[in-house]
Design a protein around this motif. Sequence first.
Motif, mmCIF file in Angstrom:
data_model
loop_
_atom_site.group_PDB
_atom_site.id
_atom_site.type_symbol
_atom_site.label_atom_id
_atom_site.label_comp_id
_atom_site.label_asym_id
_atom_site.label_seq_id
_atom_site.Cartn_x
_atom_site.Cartn_y
_atom_site.Cartn_z
ATOM 1 N N PHE A 1 2.475 -1.522 3.774
ATOM 2 C CA PHE A 1 3.738 -1.528 3.039
ATOM 3 C C PHE A 1 4.508 -0.260 3.350
ATOM 4 C CE2 PHE A 1 0.730 0.022 -0.322
ATOM 5 C CZ PHE A 1 1.311 1.255 -0.622
ATOM 6 N N LEU A 2 5.794 -0.283 3.065
ATOM 7 C CA LEU A 2 6.648 0.861 3.324
ATOM 8 C C LEU A 2 6.957 1.572 2.018
ATOM 9 C CD1 LEU A 2 9.218 -0.644 5.872
ATOM 10 C CD2 LEU A 2 7.210 0.762 6.373
ATOM 11 N N GLY A 3 6.809 2.882 2.023
ATOM 12 C CA GLY A 3 7.266 3.699 0.918
ATOM 13 C C GLY A 3 8.609 4.318 1.270
ATOM 14 N N LYS A 4 9.258 4.885 0.300
ATOM 15 C CA LYS A 4 10.549 5.513 0.555
ATOM 16 C C LYS A 4 10.720 6.718 -0.359
ATOM 17 C CE LYS A 4 14.151 2.945 1.402
ATOM 18 N NZ LYS A 4 15.321 2.033 1.223
ATOM 19 N N ILE A 5 11.026 7.857 0.240
ATOM 20 C CA ILE A 5 11.277 9.085 -0.503
ATOM 21 C C ILE A 5 12.583 9.688 -0.006
ATOM 22 C CG2 ILE A 5 10.477 11.428 -0.999
ATOM 23 C CD1 ILE A 5 7.626 10.424 -0.720
ATOM 24 N N ASP A 6 13.513 9.912 -0.915
ATOM 25 C CA ASP A 6 14.822 10.471 -0.559
ATOM 26 C C ASP A 6 15.476 9.682 0.563
ATOM 27 O OD1 ASP A 6 14.478 12.459 -2.474
ATOM 28 O OD2 ASP A 6 13.519 13.838 -1.044
ATOM 29 N N GLY A 7 15.323 8.360 0.492
ATOM 30 C CA GLY A 7 15.945 7.482 1.475
ATOM 31 C C GLY A 7 15.211 7.379 2.791
ATOM 32 N N LYS A 8 14.101 8.117 2.948
ATOM 33 C CA LYS A 8 13.340 8.105 4.208
ATOM 34 C C LYS A 8 12.110 7.222 4.066
ATOM 35 C CE LYS A 8 11.284 11.913 5.472
ATOM 36 N NZ LYS A 8 11.035 13.277 6.014
ATOM 37 N N GLU A 9 11.969 6.238 4.939
ATOM 38 C CA GLU A 9 10.832 5.306 4.872
ATOM 39 C C GLU A 9 9.621 5.867 5.612
ATOM 40 O OE1 GLU A 9 12.594 0.785 4.374
ATOM 41 O OE2 GLU A 9 12.161 1.530 6.402
ATOM 42 N N TYR A 10 8.452 5.499 5.137
ATOM 43 C CA TYR A 10 7.194 5.828 5.804
ATOM 44 C C TYR A 10 6.242 4.658 5.607
ATOM 45 C CZ TYR A 10 5.921 6.996 0.988
ATOM 46 O OH TYR A 10 5.709 6.939 -0.362
ATOM 47 N N LYS A 11 5.293 4.532 6.513
ATOM 48 C CA LYS A 11 4.379 3.387 6.496
ATOM 49 C C LYS A 11 3.048 3.771 5.858
ATOM 50 C CE LYS A 11 4.460 0.580 9.968
ATOM 51 N NZ LYS A 11 4.289 -0.052 11.313
ATOM 52 N N VAL A 12 2.569 2.921 4.971
ATOM 53 C CA VAL A 12 1.255 3.097 4.353
ATOM 54 C C VAL A 12 0.319 2.029 4.902
ATOM 55 C CG1 VAL A 12 -0.079 3.013 2.208
ATOM 56 C CG2 VAL A 12 2.161 4.142 2.249
ATOM 57 N N ARG A 13 -0.740 2.471 5.562
ATOM 58 C CA ARG A 13 -1.784 1.558 6.045
ATOM 59 C C ARG A 13 -3.105 1.943 5.399
ATOM 60 N NH1 ARG A 13 -0.760 -1.870 10.143
ATOM 61 N NH2 ARG A 13 1.006 -1.483 11.525
ATOM 62 N N ASP A 14 -3.825 0.944 4.921
ATOM 63 C CA ASP A 14 -5.114 1.194 4.302
ATOM 64 C C ASP A 14 -5.852 -0.122 4.217
ATOM 65 O OD1 ASP A 14 -7.231 2.415 2.795
ATOM 66 O OD2 ASP A 14 -5.794 3.870 2.038
ATOM 67 N N ASP A 15 -7.075 -0.058 3.718
ATOM 68 C CA ASP A 15 -7.804 -1.275 3.409
ATOM 69 C C ASP A 15 -6.943 -2.148 2.489
ATOM 70 O OD1 ASP A 15 -9.793 -2.547 1.174
ATOM 71 O OD2 ASP A 15 -10.681 -2.629 3.175
ATOM 72 N N GLN A 16 -6.959 -3.462 2.723
ATOM 73 C CA GLN A 16 -6.084 -4.358 1.957
ATOM 74 C C GLN A 16 -6.352 -4.260 0.462
ATOM 75 O OE1 GLN A 16 -3.521 -6.240 3.393
ATOM 76 N NE2 GLN A 16 -2.929 -6.381 1.235
ATOM 77 N N GLU A 17 -7.614 -4.119 0.079
ATOM 78 C CA GLU A 17 -7.946 -4.003 -1.334
ATOM 79 C C GLU A 17 -7.324 -2.753 -1.939
ATOM 80 O OE1 GLU A 17 -11.787 -4.211 -4.358
ATOM 81 O OE2 GLU A 17 -12.098 -4.081 -2.209
ATOM 82 N N ALA A 18 -7.352 -1.646 -1.196
ATOM 83 C CA ALA A 18 -6.752 -0.409 -1.697
ATOM 84 C C ALA A 18 -5.249 -0.575 -1.865
ATOM 85 C CB ALA A 18 -7.058 0.740 -0.736
ATOM 86 N N MET A 19 -4.592 -1.184 -0.880
ATOM 87 C CA MET A 19 -3.147 -1.390 -0.994
ATOM 88 C C MET A 19 -2.818 -2.314 -2.169
ATOM 89 S SD MET A 19 -1.689 -1.470 2.918
ATOM 90 C CE MET A 19 -2.647 -2.896 3.448
ATOM 91 N N ASP A 20 -3.624 -3.361 -2.351
ATOM 92 C CA ASP A 20 -3.381 -4.292 -3.457
ATOM 93 C C ASP A 20 -3.501 -3.595 -4.807
ATOM 94 O OD1 ASP A 20 -2.930 -6.377 -1.725
ATOM 95 O OD2 ASP A 20 -4.960 -7.214 -1.888
ATOM 96 N N VAL A 21 -4.451 -2.676 -4.935
ATOM 97 C CA VAL A 21 -4.643 -1.952 -6.198
ATOM 98 C C VAL A 21 -3.388 -1.152 -6.546
ATOM 99 C CG1 VAL A 21 -5.878 -0.019 -7.276
ATOM 100 C CG2 VAL A 21 -7.161 -1.841 -6.144
#
Length: 511
Positions: free
Chosen positions: A422-442
């Motif tokens: 999923f993509l996060g966004k801070i101050d209008g700047k996007e970054y990508k979060v990759r992790d185990d699917q269970e961790a992302m779902d949590v």
Amino acid sequence: MQGLNKSTIQDIEQIEDVQRDLIKKELPERIVQFGEGNFLRLFIDWMIQQLNKQGLFNGRVVAIQPTPHGKVVPKLDVQDGLYTTILQGIQDGEEKQEIEINSAISRGLNPYEDWKGFLDLAESDDIEFVFSNTTEAGLTYREEEFPDHTSPLSFPAKLTALLYRRFTSKSGNPNAGLVIIPCELVEENGKLLRSLVLRAAEDWELPEAFVSWVNDHNNFCDTLVDRIVPGYPRDTAAEWEQQLGYQDMLMSVGEPFHLFVIETEEELEDRLPFQKGGLHVKWSDVKPYRDLKVSVLNAPHTMIFSVGYLSGLSTVYEVMEDSVAAEFVDRAIYQEILPNLSADKKEKESFAVSVIERFQNPFVKHQLTDLGLNAVYKYRTRVLPLLNSYTVSNGEVPPAMCFSLAALFHYYKPDSVHEGHFLGKIDGKEYKVRDDQEAMDVFIDFWNKDDQITLKERVNRVLENEKLWGQDLTRLPDMTATIVKFFEEIREKGAKKAVETILNLQVENQK
């Protein structure tokens, strides 16, 4: 501007005669290397280059392309295996820079196009060693058919096929066994690789005599490797080529610091005289060095990526240039980590000094977002053991480690969800979060329930998830309340102001 290869080295003024002489020298191929990426070329192949310069090894490397779609071997072919290594950094308080042309690699080989050529390596009497770095994912098992005519995909399967050809071509000669030295960042990587080879042998129903030969006459070493290698300097490549006087598609940048720990069943220093060549290599039990590296280098990396990024910083160097963030790093290492490590005091403090120097390296652009990949797993394996030790010793949870976890909660806020990330966004700047699917779902669930249940309940649900952390973190004293407090401070003040609160808290605790 001409490219770097053996036919052009005579015309490039910047190349020293001693480098030309070594490039022209005929040396046997003694190493099969699975992987041809930046790290191996600036770590193992750099070491072999140093030995060859001193006449201590006198051998070269065949670099095997690990995946069907690799892009390095064709470039190695164009450049006749040559490439430039650029070491830059701070060492013993002084800036250091070393530039040289590396000629340790004789050739690259694509086993998907030349399976016969790959297996022919097994029949060479000169081949003695196997090195590898196929990433952590490379040391996993994949069910594949016995490779009669085409290369299997997995590294363990390729290695098994190579060993089996060597076993049959040498008629099971006990002296034909190889020294196998994996460099993947996996605990007990040598033992794991041997188990994967034996599993492939069993699945392929290879003779019991081969299994015995693998076990008894091939040395699988556990290792620890340490050097930061950003690799090809995309932003400054043109400037470097102007300085060097030639084009180089494979130039690679890294830090001067290097550490190689090898745990072996037999004496190898005479065959691989790393120490005689002045290299920082330890023939030793890996665990003490792994514990020290993971605790003092990797754990702080995992602690600072979210704190730094939420504070508007992009690289580790920027963290160390920022007075507040740098103080956070210093407090984390010297007040929360080092006091609870069992290593020799002088050794751990010396290593801590070297880590700070490496973090302060202006030439290495170590992106915080890269450090944030698979951050939940990294926090669990790197930081939590230290957090637990601190808590046992002090009767309370460590502020900096807890603050970094609260910052991770904020970093793992999804702005948009996609397959596998999923993509996060801070101050209008996007970054990508990759992790185990269970961790992302949590964490997706945590943020989706922002308006449904209290923050304390939401934090509690995450912390008590034993699948995520390997333990119920709510059982630690005041853990939930601490994370909630720091989470709210980050949300209300921003990460940088909130960090200052933590530093003040630690100062108060020292009075």
